[in-house]
Scaffold this motif. Structure first.
Motif, PDB file in Angstrom:
ATOM      1  N   GLU A  69       0.821  -1.207   0.000  1.00 54.06           N
ATOM      2  CA  GLU A  69       0.000   0.000   0.000  1.00 54.06           C
ATOM      3  C   GLU A  69       0.854   1.257   0.000  1.00 54.06           C
ATOM      4  N   GLU A  70       1.917   1.247   0.813  1.00 50.89           N
ATOM      5  CA  GLU A  70       2.807   2.411   0.872  1.00 50.89           C
ATOM      6  C   GLU A  70       3.479   2.661  -0.476  1.00 50.89           C
ATOM      7  N   GLU A  71       3.702   1.592  -1.232  1.00 48.58           N
ATOM      8  CA  GLU A  71       4.332   1.715  -2.541  1.00 48.58           C
ATOM      9  C   GLU A  71       3.350   2.116  -3.633  1.00 48.58           C
ATOM     10  N   GLY A  72       2.084   2.242  -3.269  1.00 47.07           N
ATOM     11  CA  GLY A  72       1.086   2.710  -4.216  1.00 47.07           C
ATOM     12  C   GLY A  72       0.364   1.630  -4.993  1.00 47.07           C
ATOM     13  N   PHE A  73       0.515   0.374  -4.590  1.00 46.38           N
ATOM     14  CA  PHE A  73      -0.194  -0.700  -5.281  1.00 46.38           C
ATOM     15  C   PHE A  73      -1.659  -0.721  -4.836  1.00 46.38           C
ATOM     16  N   ASP A  74      -2.519  -1.131  -5.763  1.00 49.79           N
ATOM     17  CA  ASP A  74      -3.948  -1.191  -5.495  1.00 49.79           C
ATOM     18  C   ASP A  74      -4.416  -2.593  -5.148  1.00 49.79           C
ATOM     19  N   ALA A  75      -3.582  -3.607  -5.416  1.00 49.51           N
ATOM     20  CA  ALA A  75      -3.916  -4.992  -5.080  1.00 49.51           C
ATOM     21  C   ALA A  75      -2.636  -5.808  -5.037  1.00 49.51           C
ATOM     22  N   ARG A  92      -2.787  -7.373   7.413  1.00 47.86           N
ATOM     23  CA  ARG A  92      -1.907  -6.197   7.406  1.00 47.86           C
ATOM     24  C   ARG A  92      -2.360  -5.125   6.425  1.00 47.86           C
ATOM     25  N   LEU A  93      -2.943  -5.532   5.289  1.00 49.95           N
ATOM     26  CA  LEU A  93      -3.281  -4.592   4.223  1.00 49.95           C
ATOM     27  C   LEU A  93      -4.783  -4.391   4.111  1.00 49.95           C
ATOM     28  N   SER A  94      -5.173  -3.244   3.613  1.00 54.56           N
ATOM     29  CA  SER A  94      -6.591  -3.003   3.339  1.00 54.56           C
ATOM     30  C   SER A  94      -6.899  -3.150   1.855  1.00 54.56           C
ATOM     31  N   ILE A  95      -5.880  -3.126   0.995  1.00 52.94           N
ATOM     32  CA  ILE A  95      -6.098  -3.356  -0.423  1.00 52.94           C
ATOM     33  C   ILE A  95      -6.365  -4.847  -0.655  1.00 52.94           C
ATOM     34  N   PRO A  96      -7.020  -5.217  -1.760  1.00 51.65           N
ATOM     35  CA  PRO A  96      -7.311  -6.634  -2.009  1.00 51.65           C
ATOM     36  C   PRO A  96      -6.033  -7.477  -2.075  1.00 51.65           C
ATOM     37  N   VAL A  97      -6.089  -8.654  -1.479  1.00 49.50           N
ATOM     38  CA  VAL A  97      -5.002  -9.637  -1.550  1.00 49.50           C
ATOM     39  C   VAL A  97      -5.620 -10.935  -2.054  1.00 49.50           C
ATOM     40  N   LEU A  98      -5.200 -11.386  -3.223  1.00 51.70           N
ATOM     41  CA  LEU A  98      -5.740 -12.589  -3.836  1.00 51.70           C
ATOM     42  C   LEU A  98      -4.641 -13.632  -3.998  1.00 51.70           C
ATOM     43  N   SER A  99      -5.056 -14.896  -4.180  1.00 55.14           N
ATOM     44  CA  SER A  99      -4.075 -15.969  -4.293  1.00 55.14           C
ATOM     45  C   SER A  99      -4.595 -17.049  -5.231  1.00 55.14           C
ATOM     46  N   PRO A 100      -3.688 -17.814  -5.859  1.00 50.77           N
ATOM     47  CA  PRO A 100      -4.087 -18.786  -6.878  1.00 50.77           C
ATOM     48  C   PRO A 100      -4.870 -19.985  -6.354  1.00 50.77           C
ATOM     49  N   GLY A 101      -4.455 -20.546  -5.215  1.00 49.44           N
ATOM     50  CA  GLY A 101      -5.147 -21.721  -4.716  1.00 49.44           C
ATOM     51  C   GLY A 101      -6.603 -21.420  -4.409  1.00 49.44           C
ATOM     52  N   GLN A 102      -6.830 -20.426  -3.564  1.00 46.79           N
ATOM     53  CA  GLN A 102      -8.190 -20.072  -3.185  1.00 46.79           C
ATOM     54  C   GLN A 102      -9.032 -19.706  -4.402  1.00 46.79           C
ATOM     55  N   SER A 103      -8.468 -18.908  -5.304  1.00 49.95           N
ATOM     56  CA  SER A 103      -9.221 -18.452  -6.474  1.00 49.95           C
ATOM     57  C   SER A 103      -9.562 -19.604  -7.406  1.00 49.95           C
ATOM     58  N   TYR A 214      -5.027 -13.519 -10.869  1.00 49.97           N
ATOM     59  CA  TYR A 214      -4.872 -12.166 -11.402  1.00 49.97           C
ATOM     60  C   TYR A 214      -6.215 -11.606 -11.878  1.00 49.97           C
ATOM     61  N   LYS A 215      -6.998 -12.436 -12.568  1.00 46.58           N
ATOM     62  CA  LYS A 215      -8.293 -11.963 -13.046  1.00 46.58           C
ATOM     63  C   LYS A 215      -9.234 -11.654 -11.878  1.00 46.58           C
ATOM     64  N   MET A 216      -9.078 -12.381 -10.768  1.00 44.70           N
ATOM     65  CA  MET A 216      -9.839 -12.040  -9.572  1.00 44.70           C
ATOM     66  C   MET A 216      -9.422 -10.672  -9.040  1.00 44.70           C
ATOM     67  N   CYS A 217      -8.136 -10.355  -9.152  1.00 43.40           N
ATOM     68  CA  CYS A 217      -7.682  -9.009  -8.767  1.00 43.40           C
ATOM     69  C   CYS A 217      -8.395  -7.957  -9.610  1.00 43.40           C
ATOM     70  N   GLU A 218      -8.463  -8.192 -10.917  1.00 39.83           N
ATOM     71  CA  GLU A 218      -9.170  -7.249 -11.785  1.00 39.83           C
ATOM     72  C   GLU A 218     -10.623  -7.091 -11.339  1.00 39.83           C
ATOM     73  N   LEU A 219     -11.276  -8.205 -11.038  1.00 37.01           N
ATOM     74  CA  LEU A 219     -12.676  -8.165 -10.622  1.00 37.01           C
ATOM     75  C   LEU A 219     -12.841  -7.353  -9.336  1.00 37.01           C
ATOM     76  N   PHE A 220     -11.984  -7.623  -8.351  1.00 42.13           N
ATOM     77  CA  PHE A 220     -12.073  -6.896  -7.087  1.00 42.13           C
ATOM     78  C   PHE A 220     -11.865  -5.399  -7.311  1.00 42.13           C
ATOM     79  N   LEU A 221     -10.894  -5.044  -8.144  1.00 37.08           N
ATOM     80  CA  LEU A 221     -10.639  -3.629  -8.413  1.00 37.08           C
ATOM     81  C   LEU A 221     -11.809  -2.991  -9.152  1.00 37.08           C
ATOM     82  N   ASP A 222     -12.379  -3.709 -10.117  1.00 41.12           N
ATOM     83  CA  ASP A 222     -13.523  -3.170 -10.860  1.00 41.12           C
ATOM     84  C   ASP A 222     -14.729  -2.956  -9.961  1.00 41.12           C
ATOM     85  N   LEU A 223     -14.940  -3.876  -9.011  1.00 40.57           N
ATOM     86  CA  LEU A 223     -16.098  -3.782  -8.120  1.00 40.57           C
ATOM     87  C   LEU A 223     -15.840  -2.897  -6.904  1.00 40.57           C
TER      88      LEU A 223
END
Length: 245
Positions: A69-75, A92-103, A214-223
């Motif tokens: 987050e401090e580095e300016g990432f959105d996910a 630790r973070l409030s931005i979305p954190v996604l992972s391959p297994g769960q997704s 990664y596509k789940m990251c896009e979805l979370f950011l879009d929503l």
């Protein structure tokens, strides 16, 4: 404004390794409004061949993700099917954190009644069993099948395609016809080079977990959504020095 996603590979990347890892997301999978940065984690090459190695990988991923987050990432997108560091980074973070297994596992459960995990070697089975139990998906798994080929975090599958791809196809067909799998999930993001081959030959969907995450990251950011902080409460006091030294 465009968005930025930090993609964390769980081991260090060399100049030779980086193009192979980044090839998970070819241009047709990327959007011009989202910038993806692949970063290697830690200083130690591990194969996740034991709970000991899994702990090292978890620490490395947390270290790489903790300043996102401090580095300016959105996910943040963790690039290992072990989902190393997922819960800690969500706390630790409030931005979305996604992972391959769960997704990938949850998507597979949407696409069929049962799915099988297709992996390189049996020593990775504990990491799948751990996450499947945590996600409550054990009843949706038809099988976990390994081809008993030692993974290579430097070369990935390069140079071994003729042998590995055929073995993976054979194991996947057994998972489908003998175990009852309706969907196949690749058991590692390092296996992404086999996805197109398998998807063109198997009669069921084949999920490439790094791309799904990664596509789940896009979805979370879009929503405009992120993980629940009720489920993953932030620490009362951050202790980043314990991870970063």
């Amino acid at each position: 404004m465009g968005k930025r996603v930090k993609m964390i590979f769980p081991v260090p990347m060399s100049e030779a390794t980086r193009p192979m890892v980044e090839s998970q997301l070819p241009p047709e999978f990327r959007r011009p409004d989202i910038d993806v940065s692949f970063v290697g984690a830690g200083n130690t090459i591990t194969l996740a061949d034991s709970y000991y190695d899994m702990a090292i990988m978890e620490l490395a991923v947390i270290q790489a993700g903790i300043r996102a987050e401090e580095e300016g990432f959105d996910a943040v997108c963790i690039n290992t099917v072990s989902d190393s560091g997922l819960a800690a980074l969500r706390a630790r973070l409030s931005i979305p954190v996604l992972s391959p297994g769960q997704s990938a596992f949850h998507l597979a459960a949407m696409l069929g009644h049962k799915f099988s995990i297709l992996t390189m070697w049996e020593r990775w089975f504990p990491l799948y069993r751990k996450t499947l139990k945590e996600y409550g998906l054990e009843s949706r798994v038809a099988s976990i099948r390994a081809i008993d080929v030692r993974p290579d975090t430097q070369e990935l599958l390069t140079g071994k395609e003729d042998i590995v791809f055929a073995k993976l196809e054979e194991a996947a067909l057994k998972a489908i016809h003998e175990d009852g799998a309706d969907v196949i999930v690749l058991g590692s993001t390092t296996m992404h080079q086999s996805h197109a081959y398998l998807a063109s030959r198997l009669p069921v969907p084949v999920l490439n977990p790094g791309v799904v995450a990664y596509k789940m990251c896009e979805l979370f950011l879009d929503l405009g959504i992120a993980h629940s902080k009720k489920a993953f409460p932030a620490p009362e006091v951050t202790k980043d020095q314990a991870f970063l030294g």
